[in-house]
Design a protein around this motif. Structure first.
Motif, PDB file in Angstrom:
ATOM      1  N   GLU A  54      48.263  27.359  43.986  1.00  0.00           N
ATOM      2  CA  GLU A  54      47.243  28.175  43.321  1.00  0.00           C
ATOM      3  C   GLU A  54      47.883  29.304  42.521  1.00  0.00           C
ATOM      4  N   LEU A  55      48.962  29.853  43.032  1.00  0.00           N
ATOM      5  CA  LEU A  55      49.697  30.881  42.296  1.00  0.00           C
ATOM      6  C   LEU A  55      50.217  30.317  40.972  1.00  0.00           C
ATOM      7  N   ASN A  56      50.786  29.132  41.024  1.00  0.00           N
ATOM      8  CA  ASN A  56      51.274  28.498  39.806  1.00  0.00           C
ATOM      9  C   ASN A  56      50.126  28.119  38.870  1.00  0.00           C
ATOM     10  N   ARG A  57      49.002  27.732  39.439  1.00  0.00           N
ATOM     11  CA  ARG A  57      47.834  27.404  38.606  1.00  0.00           C
ATOM     12  C   ARG A  57      47.332  28.642  37.880  1.00  0.00           C
ATOM     13  N   ALA A  58      47.433  29.788  38.540  1.00  0.00           N
ATOM     14  CA  ALA A  58      47.025  31.036  37.890  1.00  0.00           C
ATOM     15  C   ALA A  58      47.879  31.315  36.663  1.00  0.00           C
ATOM     16  N   VAL A  59      49.180  31.044  36.776  1.00  0.00           N
ATOM     17  CA  VAL A  59      50.067  31.221  35.622  1.00  0.00           C
ATOM     18  C   VAL A  59      49.646  30.286  34.496  1.00  0.00           C
ATOM     19  N   ALA A  60      49.392  29.029  34.819  1.00  0.00           N
ATOM     20  CA  ALA A  60      48.993  28.059  33.799  1.00  0.00           C
ATOM     21  C   ALA A  60      47.674  28.457  33.147  1.00  0.00           C
ATOM     22  N   LEU A  61      46.714  28.908  33.930  1.00  0.00           N
ATOM     23  CA  LEU A  61      45.434  29.354  33.367  1.00  0.00           C
ATOM     24  C   LEU A  61      45.621  30.538  32.436  1.00  0.00           C
ATOM     25  N   SER A  62      46.512  31.444  32.816  1.00  0.00           N
ATOM     26  CA  SER A  62      46.743  32.619  31.965  1.00  0.00           C
ATOM     27  C   SER A  62      47.341  32.210  30.621  1.00  0.00           C
ATOM     28  N   MET A  63      48.206  31.190  30.629  1.00  0.00           N
ATOM     29  CA  MET A  63      48.815  30.745  29.389  1.00  0.00           C
ATOM     30  C   MET A  63      47.831  29.937  28.544  1.00  0.00           C
ATOM     31  N   ALA A  64      46.930  29.208  29.209  1.00  0.00           N
ATOM     32  CA  ALA A  64      45.973  28.369  28.487  1.00  0.00           C
ATOM     33  C   ALA A  64      44.770  29.167  27.988  1.00  0.00           C
ATOM     34  N   TYR A  65      44.295  30.120  28.792  1.00  0.00           N
ATOM     35  CA  TYR A  65      43.020  30.775  28.488  1.00  0.00           C
ATOM     36  C   TYR A  65      43.092  32.298  28.485  1.00  0.00           C
ATOM     37  N   GLY A  66      44.279  32.856  28.678  1.00  0.00           N
ATOM     38  CA  GLY A  66      44.431  34.299  28.648  1.00  0.00           C
ATOM     39  C   GLY A  66      44.720  34.886  30.026  1.00  0.00           C
ATOM     40  N   PRO A  67      45.405  36.056  30.066  1.00  0.00           N
ATOM     41  CA  PRO A  67      45.821  36.643  31.345  1.00  0.00           C
ATOM     42  C   PRO A  67      44.665  36.982  32.278  1.00  0.00           C
ATOM     43  N   ALA A  68      43.490  37.306  31.737  1.00  0.00           N
ATOM     44  CA  ALA A  68      42.354  37.642  32.606  1.00  0.00           C
ATOM     45  C   ALA A  68      41.944  36.452  33.459  1.00  0.00           C
ATOM     46  N   ALA A  69      41.997  35.245  32.882  1.00  0.00           N
ATOM     47  CA  ALA A  69      41.640  34.040  33.642  1.00  0.00           C
ATOM     48  C   ALA A  69      42.606  33.822  34.794  1.00  0.00           C
ATOM     49  N   GLY A  70      43.890  34.033  34.544  1.00  0.00           N
ATOM     50  CA  GLY A  70      44.873  33.892  35.603  1.00  0.00           C
ATOM     51  C   GLY A  70      44.721  34.950  36.672  1.00  0.00           C
ATOM     52  N   LEU A  71      44.435  36.181  36.266  1.00  0.00           N
ATOM     53  CA  LEU A  71      44.294  37.275  37.235  1.00  0.00           C
ATOM     54  C   LEU A  71      43.079  37.061  38.124  1.00  0.00           C
ATOM     55  N   ASP A  72      42.011  36.505  37.570  1.00  0.00           N
ATOM     56  CA  ASP A  72      40.815  36.231  38.380  1.00  0.00           C
ATOM     57  C   ASP A  72      41.150  35.290  39.533  1.00  0.00           C
ATOM     58  N   LEU A  73      41.914  34.229  39.245  1.00  0.00           N
ATOM     59  CA  LEU A  73      42.296  33.298  40.311  1.00  0.00           C
ATOM     60  C   LEU A  73      43.270  33.952  41.275  1.00  0.00           C
ATOM     61  N   LEU A  74      44.188  34.732  40.739  1.00  0.00           N
ATOM     62  CA  LEU A  74      45.193  35.377  41.582  1.00  0.00           C
ATOM     63  C   LEU A  74      44.543  36.322  42.581  1.00  0.00           C
ATOM     64  N   ASP A  75      43.529  37.047  42.143  1.00  0.00           N
ATOM     65  CA  ASP A  75      42.862  37.995  43.032  1.00  0.00           C
ATOM     66  C   ASP A  75      42.117  37.305  44.165  1.00  0.00           C
ATOM     67  N   GLN A  76      41.847  36.005  44.010  1.00  0.00           N
ATOM     68  CA  GLN A  76      41.177  35.248  45.071  1.00  0.00           C
ATOM     69  C   GLN A  76      42.128  34.880  46.210  1.00  0.00           C
TER      70      GLN A  76
END
Length: 419
Positions: free
Chosen positions: A332-354
């Protein structure tokens, strides 16, 4: 050569030869724990003798010879094992040439499958093999598993005792038993590779000898089980990751992150081998397993000539599939990085905070490191600095600590450079 130079040479020789030495001895004495003890005795002898006599021309053969002699002495003193002496006498030729490479590889593979015997728990199998095959310390294994060091030490001691008490044969299993033990063997090999690829402790960012051992074992295993897709998936993953090795370290040994690497330095031969192994995995599978999924992610990076060409949307999709399969906070940590690169850092941070409160990530330095990166991209520099500093305090790798401290310093307010 000074004493300190000799000790450094011994340390280097031990790192290269330990796994082969233990594997060869285990094939003779049929006891993994005893084989490790005999190998350690040979190491002590080297520390005592080599500073005066010098490093021998073939240090691996010297260590094996000393270990074999200790094995014979032990058997002669041990009434319970006396019946093995005649057999060993025929098999041990202390003046013989070193074993052939194929023989060494076979012994290493037997060692992996022996340490992964079903008599042991999965955790014990992986910990024991990392110890005797990879030469990792209990501290390094504990960090790989995200568990206390004392827990790993207990697992290793109990595993050795169980193998000895049950007289587990030193062999590669056959048929259904071979397939049943494959998953734990793959996990062991990949953890060994990862420790070489990103060392958890010490002064070096990488430990190439471990990567080479894991790759060789993976290739041997692929030859042994050519119809198993996940074996090819793991080999593909390791080949592609290993292709970046030269670009991951700067002139002074400093780490270079993936997106900043000179891709012209990536090894195209290894990438080609990795993509071919990935194709074999896909051809022989009705669906992707965890290693094939990770290899597909690595292939997305390998196919991008420049970092900007990376298909991050596809990588995010692959990580989502992997997360559903593994239920791992690290995935999930790695998925957060991928989401941030695909859709912006806010998307990755939202998953990371979970997952920030996940207990298994409490001491995992990459969590605050990734969070600091995303916060920095969002302009939240003070929070980012605190996360980088926290990550720097958690890592045991000196090179990585320096990198994180530099990133923390870069987040200081420009009006207050001493802050």
């Amino acid at each position: 050569m000074t004493t300190s130079d000799t000790h450094r040479a011994i340390e280097a020789v031990w790192r290269i030869e330990a796994a082969r030495l233990i594997a060869g001895l285990a094939g003779l004495v049929r006891d993994v724990g005893l084989a490790e003890e005999l190998a350690q005795d040979a190491l002590v002898a080297a520390l005592e003798q080599w500073p005066e006599s010098g490093v021998p021309r073939n240090p691996g053969a010297w260590l094996m010879t000393v270990s074999k002699r200790r094995a014979i002495d032990l058997i002669r003193r041990n009434e319970r094992l006396r019946h093995h002496l005649a057999e060993l006498g025929h098999r041990l030729d202390l003046e013989a040439d070193p074993p052939e490479i194929d023989e060494i590889e076979d012994d290493l593979l037997r060692l992996v499958f022996t340490a992964c015997h079903p008599a042991l728990s999965m955790e014990a199998r992986v910990a024991l093999t990392l110890r005797v095959l990879g030469g990792l310390t209990t501290e390094e294994i504990a960090r790989a598993f995200l568990v206390p060091e004392a827990t790993v030490a207990q697992r290793i001691v109990r595993a050795k005792r169980t193998l000895a008490d049950r007289r587990v044969p030193f062999e590669v299993p056959q048929g259904d038993e071979l397939a049943g033990r494959l998953s734990s063997v793959l996990e062991v090999i990949y953890l060994v590779f990862n420790e070489g690829y990103s060392a958890t402790a010490g002064d070096d960012w990488m430990r190439p000898a471990l990567c080479a051992d894991a790759l060789r074992l993976g290739r041997v295993l692929a030859g042994l089980m050519p119809k198993e897709p996940e074996v090819h998936g793991l080999v593909a993953l390791m080949e592609i990751q290993a292709s970046r090795s030269a670009a991951r370290v700067g002139p002074s040994g400093e780490p270079i992150l993936l997106l900043e690497q000179d891709r012209a330095r990536w090894d195209r031969l290894l990438i080609g081998r990795g993509l071919a192994a990935l194709e074999r995995a896909q051809e022989s599978s009705g669906g992707y397993g965890p290693y094939t999924l990770q290899a597909a992610i690595a292939a997305c990076h390998a196919r991008a000539v420049v970092a900007e060409d990376t298909d991050w949307v596809r990588i995010a999709e692959l990580y989502e599939a992997l997360a559903r399969m593994s239920r791992s906070p690290v995935v999930e940590l790695n998925r957060a990085v991928a989401l941030s690169m695909a859709y912006g850092p806010a998307a990755g941070l939202d998953l990371l905070d979970q997952i920030v409160a996940e207990p298994s990530l409490k001491d995992y330095h990459l969590l605050p490191s990734v969070r600091g990166d995303l916060l920095a991209k969002l302009g939240r520099r003070a929070e980012a600095r605190a996360e980088f500093e926290r990550a720097a305090g958690m890592t045991r790798n000196a090179r990585e600590r320096t990198l994180l401290e530099e990133r923390a310093a870069a987040c200081r307010p420009t009006a207050d450079p001493a802050a």
